[in-house]
Design an enzyme around this catalytic site. Structure first.
Site, PDB file in Angstrom:
ATOM      1  N   SER A 149      -4.004  11.372  -5.634  1.00 13.51           N
ATOM      2  CA  SER A 149      -2.969  10.587  -6.296  1.00 13.51           C
ATOM      3  C   SER A 149      -2.783   9.611  -6.930  1.00 13.51           C
ATOM      4  O   SER A 149      -3.199  10.758  -8.466  1.00 13.51           O
ATOM      5  CB  SER A 149      -2.281  10.060  -4.859  1.00 13.51           C
ATOM      6  OG  SER A 149      -1.812   9.432  -4.745  1.00 13.51           O
ATOM      7  N   ASP A 225       4.350  16.146   2.378  1.00 13.88           N
ATOM      8  CA  ASP A 225       4.016  14.961   1.576  1.00 13.88           C
ATOM      9  C   ASP A 225       4.925  14.532   1.062  1.00 13.88           C
ATOM     10  O   ASP A 225       5.714  14.395  -0.237  1.00 13.88           O
ATOM     11  CB  ASP A 225       2.920  15.351   0.041  1.00 13.88           C
ATOM     12  CG  ASP A 225       2.640  13.939  -0.774  1.00 13.88           C
ATOM     13  OD1 ASP A 225       3.254  13.069  -0.995  1.00 13.88           O
ATOM     14  OD2 ASP A 225       1.338  14.290  -1.354  1.00 13.88           O
ATOM     15  N   HIS A 258       0.088  13.697   2.872  1.00 13.24           N
ATOM     16  CA  HIS A 258      -0.456  13.029   1.314  1.00 13.24           C
ATOM     17  C   HIS A 258      -1.691  12.367   2.093  1.00 13.24           C
ATOM     18  O   HIS A 258      -2.381  11.933   1.562  1.00 13.24           O
ATOM     19  CB  HIS A 258       0.645  11.379   1.085  1.00 13.24           C
ATOM     20  CG  HIS A 258      -0.318  11.255   0.208  1.00 13.24           C
ATOM     21  ND1 HIS A 258       0.112  11.990  -1.772  1.00 13.24           N
ATOM     22  CD2 HIS A 258      -0.572  10.206  -0.551  1.00 13.24           C
ATOM     23  CE1 HIS A 258       0.001  11.220  -2.627  1.00 13.24           C
ATOM     24  NE2 HIS A 258      -0.668  10.143  -2.207  1.00 13.24           N
TER      25      HIS A 258
END
Lengths: 281, 281
Positions: A149, A225, A258
């Site tokens: 991320s 995600d 995620h």
């Protein structure tokens, strides 16, 4: 550099250290996993994978949740996890939101006040931390970098801006084009100011055309995600790569989100990718 | 039974559920990992490893930190993780200490007030939860059980008190003889009262002489575990086993502590042990 704790793990050691960072002008903690060959009475030097974590993380999220140590032990690879921002400062507004300030350093060098003197996570992870690690721990100068991320963004720009410094780079669900998403725009305007020209050197997608080294990019992304559409935009990175024939392998994983359950599912592939580049395979 | 969340993980699914527990008279949450063969459009039934966690844990510690899903996915084994106590009650003193009350149910049925109506974690993990899981999820009646510390104690007594219910049992750093250590004495006197006669049916070491089923005990213990001397006492369990020729394999691991880094290092061995007993190997 002060040793805070040691845990045996897959016959190697997970250690946490504290040190004063000159780049950040504050005390910092980081974690390292040393594989079995690098510990004990006759430690051998091993190459290092630097892992950059995402928003809200510390040095511990990856070490506790990714399940990377088994493969790292087998490969003979160290893993170093820095924190995600300066700590202990209490600058005005620093702790007000999860996506700016503490836990959200974005791996850049800030130019705006009050952030500029401390929020220099780019210098910290690219220069100071490798120097410290290589000066004090049984590691070689073989370096690879990865992250998740915000940390995937950090890994990509660290590699793209420093030809020759890393043997390989990969990312999980990176913020691939931060100039064009809410997380990136908030961070860049806050740390760098409102002129998007100043953002370009911190955006992987915008760095691709000028990249002098064609280090292949391995990027994993889950299709479930929650941040894929609004924040991550790996397609922009792929398009930029295709225009200049920069090698990229974007793997879309059906149904993955995620979380660290996603990272754990594919971290061994990334360690194998880095092991190849580091001469461990 | 209400689904709270799902995460794809090693092509299987990590799910969290909430339900009302009749045994505990409160709402509870638990986690399950289903391997790839048990999810999707044509799910097959798979056997279940029940994992009982230690003091202060919830259903999430093991799922996030043990790194067990990769092997469970390969083996075709489900893993079910209950919480460690009733929740949401706010009984007097329930949240005052880490080793009694919330997060510290000790997998027994309390007889003292105010704990007796709710603190019945033994009935919950041995009876109610398996019924619930087997009624709603794609699992067989093949059951094994394992756990850590307080949960290692729980796994041992669950197996020893229920011949035929579990195919195999194992434990990491169990509180092996709780009647004789501070954690156990505090819990047993609080939940059961001061007469040590009433403690005997909840103490693995004291249950061994009367065990009608000779299920082999696999016990892993780190030599650098801070609680080894004061709380855990695996030697007492080994002595009790030797007296009656109950099979036990106590593996002492040099340098390992009480953390999840220890559990992660050896969880695959335990999953292989249970897979054999469950007919997966």
């Amino acid at each position: 550099m002060q040793l805070l704790s040691t845990n045996a793990c897959f016959d190697g050691e997970h250690r946490r250290y504290q040190h004063h960072s000159a780049a950040l002008d504050c005390d910092m903690e980081f974690a390292v996993y040393l594989p079995p060959v690098a510990v004990g009475s006759n430690p051998q030097k091993v190459p290092v994978l630097y892992w950059l974590s995402g928003l809200t993380c510390t040095d511990q999220n990856f070490m506790q949740k990714a399940g990377a140590q088994k493969k790292a032990a087998q490969l003979g690879m160290a893993i170093v996890c820095p924190d995600t921002s300066p700590r202990g400062l209490d600058l005005p507004g620093e702790h007000d939101s999860y996506d700016f300030g503490s836990g959200a350093g974005f791996y850049l060098n800030a130019t705006r006040q009050p952030w500029a003197p401390h929020y220099r996570m780019y210098d910290y992870v690219v220069k100071e931390l490798p120097q410290l690690v290589e000066g004090h721990l049984p590691v070689t100068e073989g370096r690879s970098i990865s992250g998740h991320s915000m940390g995937g963004h950090g890994a990509l720009i660290a590699a793209l801006k420093n030809p020759g410094q890393y043997r390989s780079v990969s990312a999980f669900a990176p913020i691939a084009n931060p100039s064009e998403c809410p997380w990136g725009q908030k961070a860049f305007s806050g740390y760098l100011g409102d002129d998007p020209k100043t953002w370009e050197e911190w955006d992987a997608t915008l760095l691709i055309p000028g990249a002098s080294e064609r280090l292949p990019l391995l990027v994993d992304q889950g299709t479930a995600d929650d941040f894929l559409e609004s924040q991550l935009n790996p397609e922009a990175l792929v398009e930029a790569c295709e225009k200049v024939h920069h090698p990229i392998n974007l793997r879309m994983h059906r149904g993955y989100d995620h979380s660290y359950f996603f990272i754990a599912s594919f971290i061994d592939d990334h360690l194998e990718h880095h092991a190849q580049a580091l001469g461990l395979r």
